[in-house]
Structure formats: C-alpha cells, structure tokens
Design an enzyme around this catalytic site. Structure first.
Site, PDB file in Angstrom:
ATOM      1  N   GLU A   1      -6.969   3.453  -5.281  1.00 54.58           N
ATOM      2  CA  GLU A   1      -8.151   3.527  -4.424  1.00 54.58           C
ATOM      3  C   GLU A   1      -8.608   4.963  -4.393  1.00 54.58           C
ATOM      4  OE1 GLU A   1      -8.085   5.211  -1.202  1.00 54.58           O
ATOM      5  OE2 GLU A   1      -9.822   4.362  -0.196  1.00 54.58           O
TER       6      GLU A   1
ATOM      7  N   ASP B   1       0.867  -1.169   0.000  1.00 48.23           N
ATOM      8  CA  ASP B   1       0.000   0.000   0.000  1.00 48.23           C
ATOM      9  C   ASP B   1       0.906   1.222   0.000  1.00 48.23           C
ATOM     10  OD1 ASP B   1      -2.269   1.632   0.464  1.00 48.23           O
ATOM     11  OD2 ASP B   1      -3.169   0.009   1.616  1.00 48.23           O
TER      12      ASP B   1
ATOM     13  N   HIS C   1     -10.610  -3.096   4.669  1.00 49.05           N
ATOM     14  CA  HIS C   1     -10.361  -2.597   6.024  1.00 49.05           C
ATOM     15  C   HIS C   1     -11.087  -1.286   6.312  1.00 49.05           C
ATOM     16  CE1 HIS C   1      -7.741  -0.376   3.417  1.00 49.05           C
ATOM     17  NE2 HIS C   1      -7.630   0.534   4.366  1.00 49.05           N
ATOM     18  N   ASP C   2     -11.719  -0.691   5.291  1.00 48.94           N
ATOM     19  CA  ASP C   2     -12.430   0.576   5.464  1.00 48.94           C
ATOM     20  C   ASP C   2     -13.936   0.408   5.548  1.00 48.94           C
ATOM     21  OD1 ASP C   2     -10.228   2.224   5.480  1.00 48.94           O
ATOM     22  OD2 ASP C   2     -10.223   2.494   3.317  1.00 48.94           O
TER      23      ASP C   2
ATOM     24  N   ASP D   1      -3.073   4.649  -2.284  1.00 52.29           N
ATOM     25  CA  ASP D   1      -4.078   5.183  -1.365  1.00 52.29           C
ATOM     26  C   ASP D   1      -4.595   6.531  -1.879  1.00 52.29           C
ATOM     27  OD1 ASP D   1      -5.372   5.003   1.276  1.00 52.29           O
ATOM     28  OD2 ASP D   1      -4.192   6.793   1.745  1.00 52.29           O
TER      29      ASP D   1
END
Ligand code: NOJ
Length: 566
Positions: free
Chosen positions: A263, A98, A328-329, A202
């Site tokens: 993302e 990431d 994870h969000d 990200d």
C-alpha cells in the site's frame, strides 16, 4: 507467467474493530470474525486481509503496533487467531496480515528501550537526531498534524528528537540499521510459520527517508501548522527503497509461499512495475490511489478509462495490481463514486462492483461494501475518531474556521465513514454489539443491513455473489486484454475483455440519467449472451439499441456467429 493464487483471488478486508463483537465490550473481536466466516464463504471470497490486530494502544486503531507477535486483548488471543486460521483454511479461505513496517507504537519494547539512552542496544532501531539551533532537525510536518505539527518529537531523557511521519506515538523505524531489519525478518517468518498466507505492507514506499534530512522546499498548505510541512516527497520512493524491498524478498517473501501487496502513496502506473514486476523480486502487487479524485470524490467515465488504460500497461509489464475503491482509509464508495439516495444506492453500488471486478487485477472488497453501506455524518467532533479528521479539525480551529464549517468539510472524507460498525440487522446497534459501540453506528442501518439483503433476491449482497461466481467462470477477466469502446461517451463506460477462450463485453451507464445506447456495428456478427445485469433480466439485451437506465450495467459473452459467407 504461471498464474499465482492471488491473481484470481477475491480479497475481503476486515476491520476487526468494527466487524462483530461477541463479548459486549463494543469492540469487534476474532470470535466474531470466526462466527461470520460462513457468510463470507457464501459471498464467494477466498482471502481475508486483516487490518492490524496486534497488541496496540490504538492511537491509530492498530497501525501503532506495540507487540508484533501478539494479538490485542480486545480482539482475543493468539489461540483465537490460530483457531481462525484453521477454520478459514478448512473453508478454503486464505488469511493475510497487515504488516506495519514503517513505524511502531512508542509502547513497543524496542522504542521503550531506544529512548532510554544513546547507547542502548535498541537506540538505532529508530531515527534520532540532535536539535538544530535548539529546534527541530528540519521543517518536516507529520501527516496527523499533532502537537506543533512537526514530524519530530523531542525526548527529554536523551535530549534528542525522534522522527514520526504519523502520530507522535508512532515513531518511524530505522531501516538503515541491520539488526532492526533482521528482527523484522524473524518476526515475518514467525507469522508465516504460524500459517498466514501473506502480508499487506503498510506505506511500503516510505521506509527510506531522504538522507541527511534536508528541509523540504514545498510551501506550507492551508492545513500545515507552524511552518512544518507534511511533504510526503521527503520519505516516499526515495532512492534505496528498492534495495530494502529486495532484501525483504530475498530474506523472507521469496523463500516462502506467501503473497505480498504493497500500500503506498506515490505509486503510479509508471513506477508500479519497478516494485511489482515479477522479475524485480520485491513485492507481488500494489494498490494505488489513482482511481477517482479523492478531493472531489468523483469518477467520470473519461477518468475511469484513462486510469484503467494506464494500469493496463502495468499488467503488460508482468506486474500486478489491486482493483478497489474503498477501504478503511476512505469514505464509502457508494456515497463517493455512486449515488447513495434510496433510489440509486443499489444500482450504483452494483455498477461500481461490476467495474472493479471485471477490469484487470485482483478485486479487494471492503467490509460493508457488499451491502452498500454509506457515509455517516456526526454532529460534533467528539464523535469522530480518525487521526486525520481530528488533526485537520484542530488545524482548522487554529485558523478560525467554525466547528460546524469544519465538520461540513471534513465529514465527507473522514475515514470514520468506513469504520462505523458493520450493519448485521435492524436491531439495536445494527446487531454489531450488545454493548456501547466504540464508534457510533450509521443511523441508516434500519434500511441497510445484511439480514435484509440476504432475504431479497435483488439485493446488493446477492448481486456480489453472482458477480463473484461469474468472475470465477470467466477466464477473460483474469487473463484477458482490455479494450475500451465508445470512448467519446460522457455517460457510458464500455469495454471488451478478450483472451483466447473468451470475449466479454461490459457496458455501464455511469451516470444518474438515462443514456441512449447504440451497439457499434462491429458487433453485428456476434451472438450476445447476457451473463449479468444489475436491473432486470427481462430488459432487452443490448444487441438492440435502447436507453440504458441510470447506473445500469450489463456483462455479455460474445460469440462470433458463423454465417454462410464465412
Ligand atoms: C496506511 C493505513 O492504511 C492507515 O490506516 C494508517 O493510518 C497509515 N498507513 C499509517 O500506518
């Protein structure tokens, strides 16, 4: 277009902090991941995405990076990471990192220097502005709503404000400044030299900010504080973002054999090709937030068809995207978009997996999804960790909401739902740690855990294995067109995937009630071969009309029968 490895990859997202702890400190670590690689291999995945594991004060669990070239000591060392890379590669599993390029931690060396003086060589690595009329430079609010809610933080040393779209301790990087960009390129190349296979970028749509930092005209919403408005439009898809990404591509990604997945809020089927079409030379694929309604957490068959059809146009334009429902969000997919009751958890988890793994794009599995992990609810705010949950809670307290009512509202959508420790078995702390877990384990671990799933033929884990294995044998899933049938149905989602070599039919009862099903006449000339069912192999095949059970899903290969007339 020549097929790329990531187009038929199955990516597994690891949130290291919650995966497997080997040293009893309550925090997952790289040695824990290494020890579990054989299970992941057995599942059938061939790529891992690590959420940030760099050195970090963990304000946002690693999305606040203090040292971009090192591993956080809580997770292990760079040598552990190299061992992990080698072990994964030997097993045929690729590893992507990431990369947080919008902001760093305020404990990053660059920021520590930057804040020292206005003429420090690192000053322009970040976005500094003088006060306006003695106050914040504008009315932008931060997403985490800390402090007074502003996206600007005053720094005494130089008497200026710095921009932070997220936490106060997460200052935004200044992509207008060439030395910063060059430093980032060197760092990315350093990771590629080390052997990583790609990056998840990200919030990649937010690197460029509206020039001149004008006020937003959007009115504050119920959670905005003190007139500061967290309006993503001011920093998302701003003109010039494509130049930044193209330069990243020409300086780094395009020169190396790596995959990039972006993302981003603000990515929709209409602008995705501008980022991810092969000819654009920006990134390889995107993921988006369009499936499901994240305020109500619901997907209707109609909603599913509409989103998938819109995104099929993206694939037609030579771009690529991710299929996922949880990460994870988000909260847990089976709780939000399926049914997490004892009776329907397994069929609905399998149905969701089947829909995601048989529609166009690369499926991303989030850890725990493959055993049907569910949402959690804690009684007090002290048990929560997620910055959004805490920020929203404080905003609600300011507005006079009671703590219980606030938790009732925030719990179903808290990111902590996805971050509870992985449930390995039914022993203490679900086998995640011998110490005190950093976040409380979900109490349903006695019933929902990997060990149990491994011993049951019909478990969710074993279904994922079959699904992944089937996908690898079906060219129509990666290459085929997408065509919905029975489009008026309010319960059934059904579609064909067709390529030169194969035709597949997927039929799903996306509801918790039985649904009557009638096979359209157009298929009467076809022989049906059932490849997968989430119920019982003894159920009659759908060539014949019958009721579909709640959340039943079936995958068929269709072959035209040669009749005498033909
Ligand atoms: C998106 C990440 O997925 C999320 O976890 C993080 O809080 C924000 N970006 C900020 O980095």
């Amino acid at each position: 277009m020549n097929k790329k490895w990531w187009q038929d990859a199955i990516v597994y997202e690891i949130y290291c902090k919650s995966f497997c702890d080997t040293n009893g400190d309550g925090i997952g670590d790289l040695k824990g991941v290494i020890s579990k690689l054989p299970v992941l291999k057995d599942l059938g995945i061939n790529c891992i995405w690590f959420t940030p594991i760099y050195t970090s004060p963990q304000v946002d669990n690693g999305y606040d990076v203090a040292d971009y070239k090192n591993i956080d000591p809580a997770y292990g060392t760079l040598d552990d990471f190299k061992t992990l890379l080698d072990t994964a590669h030997d097993m045929g599993i690729r590893v992507i990192m990431d990369m947080v390029l919008n902001h760093s931690s305020d404990e990053c060396f660059w920021f520590k220097e930057s804040r020292k003086s206005k003429d420090n060589p690192y000053r322009n690595y970040y976005i500094w502005q003088p006060p306006k009329n003695g106050k914040e430079p504008n009315n932008w609010g931060s997403y985490f709503r800390e402090g007074n809610g502003s996206a600007w933080e005053f720094d005494e040393t130089t008497g200026e404000y710095y921009l932070h779209q997220y936490a106060i301790k997460m200052p935004d990087l200044n992509w207008e400044y060439e030395p910063l960009r060059k430093e980032i390129y060197d760092m990315l190349n350093w990771w590629i030299d080390l052997g990583v296979d790609g990056f998840r970028l990200d919030v990649f749509t937010r690197l460029k900010k509206t020039p001149g930092f004008p006020d937003t005209t959007r009115k504050p919403n119920a959670l905005d504080r003190n007139g500061f408005v967290a309006d993503s439009a001011m920093c998302t898809n701003i003109e010039g973002i494509h130049d930044i990404l193209h330069e990243l591509y020409t300086e780094v990604f395009g020169k190396r054999d790596v995959m990039t997945v972006g993302e981003g809020a603000g990515v929709s089927y209409d602008n995705a090709p501008d980022y991810a079409s092969a000819g654009r030379e920006e990134i390889d694929m995107v993921y988006h937030f369009e499936l499901g309604n994240r305020s109500k957490y619901h997907i209707s068959p109609q909603n599913f068809r509409e989103v998938q059809k819109n995104w099929a146009t993206v694939f037609d334009k030579n771009a690529w995207a991710v299929q996922y429902l949880s990460n994870h969000d988000s909260a847990r997919q089976v709780s939000c978009y399926g049914n997490d009751s004892d009776a329907l958890r397994a069929p609905s988890a399998k149905l969701l997996a089947t829909l995601l793994h048989t529609t166009p794009g690369t499926p991303f599995i989030y850890q725990g999804e493959e055993i049907g992990m569910v949402n959690v609810k804690y009684d007090t705010i002290e048990d929560y960790n997620c910055c959004y949950t805490l920020g929203d809670y404080h905003a609600m307290m300011e507005k006079g909401v009671s703590p219980k009512d606030a938790i009732d509202v925030l719990a179903p959508r808290s990111r902590d739902n996805a971050r509870t420790p992985y449930q390995w078995n039914d022993r203490e702390n679900a086998g995640f740690t011998t110490g005190k877990p950093w976040l409380k384990v979900n109490p349903r671990y006695k019933d929902i855990n990997l060990e149990k799933d491994l011993t049951s033929k019909n478990s969710i884990f074993n279904y994922y294995k079959k699904l992944i294995a089937m996908r690898k044998d079906c060219p129509a899933i990666v290459d085929g067109s997408l065509e919905f049938i029975l489009e008026d149905s309010e319960q059934i989602v059904a579609y064909l995937r067709k390529c030169m070599r194969q035709t597949l039919l997927i039929v799903a009862n996306y509801s918790d009630k039985e649904a009557s099903f009638k096979m359209p006449n157009e298929f009467s000339n076809y022989a049906f071969k059932r490849l997968l069912t989430n119920y019982d192999d003894n159920l009659p095949i759908l060539e014949f009309n019958r009721n579909l059970l709640p959340y039943e899903v079936e995958v068929y290969e269709l072959n035209k029968q040669i009749s005498v007339k033909d």
